[in-house]
Write an enzyme that holds these catalytic residues in place. Structure first.
Site, PDB file in Angstrom:
ATOM      1  N   GLU A 272      -5.087   5.192  -3.486  1.00  0.00           N
ATOM      2  CA  GLU A 272      -6.418   5.078  -2.704  1.00  0.00           C
ATOM      3  C   GLU A 272      -5.945   4.369  -1.316  1.00  0.00           C
ATOM      4  O   GLU A 272      -6.518   3.217  -1.257  1.00  0.00           O
ATOM      5  CB  GLU A 272      -7.463   4.273  -3.389  1.00  0.00           C
ATOM      6  CG  GLU A 272      -7.775   5.287  -4.773  1.00  0.00           C
ATOM      7  CD  GLU A 272      -8.886   4.358  -5.428  1.00  0.00           C
ATOM      8  OE1 GLU A 272      -9.384   4.913  -6.629  1.00  0.00           O
ATOM      9  OE2 GLU A 272      -9.263   3.322  -5.287  1.00  0.00           O
TER      10      GLU A 272
ATOM     11  N   ARG B 288      -1.020   5.736 -17.518  1.00  0.00           N
ATOM     12  CA  ARG B 288      -1.207   5.695 -16.173  1.00  0.00           C
ATOM     13  C   ARG B 288      -1.064   4.049 -16.026  1.00  0.00           C
ATOM     14  O   ARG B 288      -2.163   3.295 -16.031  1.00  0.00           O
ATOM     15  CB  ARG B 288      -1.760   6.414 -15.033  1.00  0.00           C
ATOM     16  CG  ARG B 288      -1.674   5.924 -13.720  1.00  0.00           C
ATOM     17  CD  ARG B 288      -2.811   6.690 -12.724  1.00  0.00           C
ATOM     18  NE  ARG B 288      -2.517   6.151 -11.374  1.00  0.00           N
ATOM     19  CZ  ARG B 288      -3.380   6.044 -10.548  1.00  0.00           C
ATOM     20  NH1 ARG B 288      -4.778   6.410 -10.743  1.00  0.00           N
ATOM     21  NH2 ARG B 288      -3.248   5.516  -9.262  1.00  0.00           N
TER      22      ARG B 288
ATOM     23  N   TYR C 193     -15.447   9.085  -8.576  1.00  0.00           N
ATOM     24  CA  TYR C 193     -16.369   8.372  -9.221  1.00  0.00           C
ATOM     25  C   TYR C 193     -17.740   8.626  -8.802  1.00  0.00           C
ATOM     26  O   TYR C 193     -18.746   8.862  -9.610  1.00  0.00           O
ATOM     27  CB  TYR C 193     -16.375   6.901  -8.830  1.00  0.00           C
ATOM     28  CG  TYR C 193     -14.956   6.443  -9.445  1.00  0.00           C
ATOM     29  CD1 TYR C 193     -14.917   5.840 -10.653  1.00  0.00           C
ATOM     30  CD2 TYR C 193     -13.693   6.143  -8.928  1.00  0.00           C
ATOM     31  CE1 TYR C 193     -13.714   5.341 -11.371  1.00  0.00           C
ATOM     32  CE2 TYR C 193     -12.664   5.876  -9.182  1.00  0.00           C
ATOM     33  CZ  TYR C 193     -12.573   5.227 -10.700  1.00  0.00           C
ATOM     34  OH  TYR C 193     -11.550   4.725 -11.102  1.00  0.00           O
TER      35      TYR C 193
ATOM     36  N   HIS D 231      -0.679  -0.028  -5.919  1.00  0.00           N
ATOM     37  CA  HIS D 231      -2.095  -0.144  -6.238  1.00  0.00           C
ATOM     38  C   HIS D 231      -2.627  -1.536  -5.789  1.00  0.00           C
ATOM     39  O   HIS D 231      -3.028  -2.395  -6.304  1.00  0.00           O
ATOM     40  CB  HIS D 231      -2.222  -0.188  -8.035  1.00  0.00           C
ATOM     41  CG  HIS D 231      -3.627   0.393  -8.296  1.00  0.00           C
ATOM     42  ND1 HIS D 231      -3.963   1.460  -9.196  1.00  0.00           N
ATOM     43  CD2 HIS D 231      -5.013  -0.258  -7.743  1.00  0.00           C
ATOM     44  CE1 HIS D 231      -5.344   1.524  -9.117  1.00  0.00           C
ATOM     45  NE2 HIS D 231      -5.866   0.467  -8.410  1.00  0.00           N
TER      46      HIS D 231
ATOM     47  N   GLU E  66      -8.078   9.488 -11.913  1.00  0.00           N
ATOM     48  CA  GLU E  66      -9.167   8.327 -12.351  1.00  0.00           C
ATOM     49  C   GLU E  66     -10.492   9.104 -12.300  1.00  0.00           C
ATOM     50  O   GLU E  66     -10.750   9.727 -11.516  1.00  0.00           O
ATOM     51  CB  GLU E  66      -9.132   7.205 -11.368  1.00  0.00           C
ATOM     52  CG  GLU E  66      -7.878   6.220 -11.310  1.00  0.00           C
ATOM     53  CD  GLU E  66      -8.195   4.997 -10.345  1.00  0.00           C
ATOM     54  OE1 GLU E  66      -9.293   4.633 -10.001  1.00  0.00           O
ATOM     55  OE2 GLU E  66      -7.256   4.622  -9.977  1.00  0.00           O
TER      56      GLU E  66
ATOM     57  N   ASN F 186      -8.797  10.511  -7.437  1.00  0.00           N
ATOM     58  CA  ASN F 186      -9.879   9.779  -8.166  1.00  0.00           C
ATOM     59  C   ASN F 186     -11.062  10.055  -7.756  1.00  0.00           C
ATOM     60  O   ASN F 186     -11.439   9.979  -6.779  1.00  0.00           O
ATOM     61  CB  ASN F 186      -9.421   8.282  -7.737  1.00  0.00           C
ATOM     62  CG  ASN F 186      -8.155   7.832  -8.277  1.00  0.00           C
ATOM     63  OD1 ASN F 186      -7.282   8.341  -8.775  1.00  0.00           O
ATOM     64  ND2 ASN F 186      -7.631   6.923  -7.457  1.00  0.00           N
TER      65      ASN F 186
END
Length: 486
Positions: free
Chosen positions: A173, A83, A315, A128, A385, A313
């Protein structure tokens, strides 16, 4: 390397593993050929003090010139897909679709063709965070016309690369380039407009995504049969006490729901609780209209259902407490617009990673996957992600190995026990990069990049060996790792 045969922790047939990067973070060559500045070029040059090490992405990992090295790395890892993002200002230097850069077109064609020659599927992110500065000068994401500008850009990309690229991410995002950017002024474009600019950006990004999706669906899907969605970064929120269950669900709607409910819910539109709260806050502020721009019925229908999968995504996580007046913060740990009365904290046992916002709670990923299925239905989920930030610890990054192992275990549990349709997993990131406000201090790379070396030498870390082993075995049952395989 030996793959275990005990079974039980194998990924389903067809499950795909990949890794991701972003244009501004790795390409460099910020003013090569006819490329024009992006908002990040402008931001870091005008405000070097905003970056912790006063660095920038002018050269970064030099992937504009080192793209063959990146493909070789991806091949050695055994990636099923890679990606990467297109720099809008490299492909369309004037921001608009009437001028396409031959240099930009060649760069991305070479990258796509090189990946395919190695049997690696290219997955493209259209946006992005690196808006052309010429469009920011016209208001950027606060200008309603940007949805048409983005749609035109998307059509160019589909036309040039759609014959070979079958998976597209429109926006990466929006919670970051809208909420965090405008509520703090710290990220590009450096405009501080909490609760106003952020909500304009929210609305226009949803419409931009929808228009780009509709263009693919109507003009390109019949020929290329690809898939399109966006990638949302979502923190998992859970209540700090039994008294915080309701406020926690509200917090989830302000983070996950803001960019998911308009697209993935059956009814579409903004999350109702979000509309109500912001309208009430706006009225108390003496305003005649809500700061959250309404979506017309036509816009609701335009946006609703514009997905082929859910791009996630993930985290980190937070616990949620009802806030006292002096503790109010937004859905992320920042001061700024505060339309939701919560205080975010973490459990003491959650380990801090290599940057202040990052706390490790692997179970949060599984819980989030289950919540998404419950909230929006039994859809395909593509983890776009997941990775760990650390300060420069060299090649022996066992904390990152553990992070990947623990999070992949949670993905597997979600698939096997919760029957969530997770079909792919993307490691962030393939190589070390320019990590926005954290400069080159935070390292996410499976491969270390030597930024003291003009050649930007890439060297595999322990996490690269681990990830390559998982991919090769298609399983978490790995007997050992032979370090010289990469």
């Amino acid at each position: 390397m030996v793959c275990a045969v005990v079974g039980g922790r194998d990924f389903p047939p067809g499950f795909k593993f990949g890794a991701a990067t972003a244009a501004y973070q790795i390409e460099g060559a910020w003013n090569v050929s006819d490329k024009s500045p992006s908002v990040w070029d402008s931001h870091v040059h005008a405000n070097p003090d905003r970056i912790i090490d006063r660095s920038n992405g002018d050269v970064a990992s030099d992937s504009y010139y080192k793209w063959k090295d990146d493909i070789e790395i991806a091949s050695k890892l055994g990636l099923h897909f890679y990606r990467f993002s297109i720099a809008w200002s490299r492909l369309l230097p004037k921001g608009f679709a009437n001028y396409i850069s031959e240099d930009g077109k060649k760069y991305y064609n070479d990258l796509i063709d090189g990946l395919l020659e190695k049997g690696i599927e290219p997955l493209i992110t259209l946006y992005h965070w690196d808006l052309p500065q010429v469009l920011q000068d016209l208001g950027g994401w606060t200008n309603p016309l940007i949805s048409d500008w983005f749609a035109d850009y998307a059509r160019v990309a589909y036309s040039l690369f759609g014959d070979r690229v079958k998976i597209w991410i429109t926006l990466n995002e929006p919670v970051m380039f809208c909420d965090i950017a405008y509520n703090t002024g710290a990220l590009a474009p450096g405009v501080y407009s909490p609760g106003r600019g952020s909500f304009l950006c929210n609305k226009h990004s949803m419409i931009a995504h929808a228009k780009a999706y509709r263009i693919y669906d109507e003009e390109f899907r019949p020929k290329y049969n690809g898939k399109v969605s966006l990638a949302n970064q979502i923190m998992w929120f859970e209540p700090a006490t039994e008294d915080d269950v309701e406020i926690t669900e509200i917090a989830r709607q302000f983070m996950a729901g803001m960019y998911s409910h308009p697209i993935f819910s059956k009814e579409g539109g903004w999350p109702p609780v979000m509309e109500r709260i912001i309208a009430e806050k706006s009225k108390k502020e003496g305003l005649n209209h809500s700061r959250l721009p309404p979506l017309t019925q036509e816009e609701i229908e335009l946006i609703r259902g514009t997905y082929d999968f859910f791009g996630l995504n993930f985290y980190t996580s937070r616990t949620v407490l009802t806030a006292k007046e002096e503790e109010k913060i937004g859905p992320w740990p920042y001061k700024g617009s505060s339309d939701i009365d919560v205080h975010l904290t973490v459990k003491p046992e959650w380990k801090n990673a290599g940057t202040k916002w990052f706390f490790i709670y692997p179970e949060g990923l599984r819980k989030l996957l289950v919540w998404l299925k419950k909230e929006y239905g039994d859809m395909e989920i593509f983890i776009t992600e997941n990775g760990l930030a650390s300060y420069d610890i060299g090649l022996d990054d066992h904390d990152r190995v553990e992070y990947y192992k623990e999070h992949l275990e949670q993905v597997l549990l979600a698939i096997q026990e919760d029957e969530v349709k997770v079909t792919a997993y993307t490691a962030w990131t393939l190589i070390d990069n320019f990590e926005w406000l954290d400069g080159y201090r935070s390292k996410f790379g499976l491969y270390q990049v030597d930024y003291e070396d003009p050649e930007r030498k890439r060297t595999p870390r322990a996490s690269a060996h681990y990830y390559a082993s998982v991919i090769k075995c298609h399983s978490l049952d790995i007997d050992n790792i032979i370090s010289d395989e990469l």
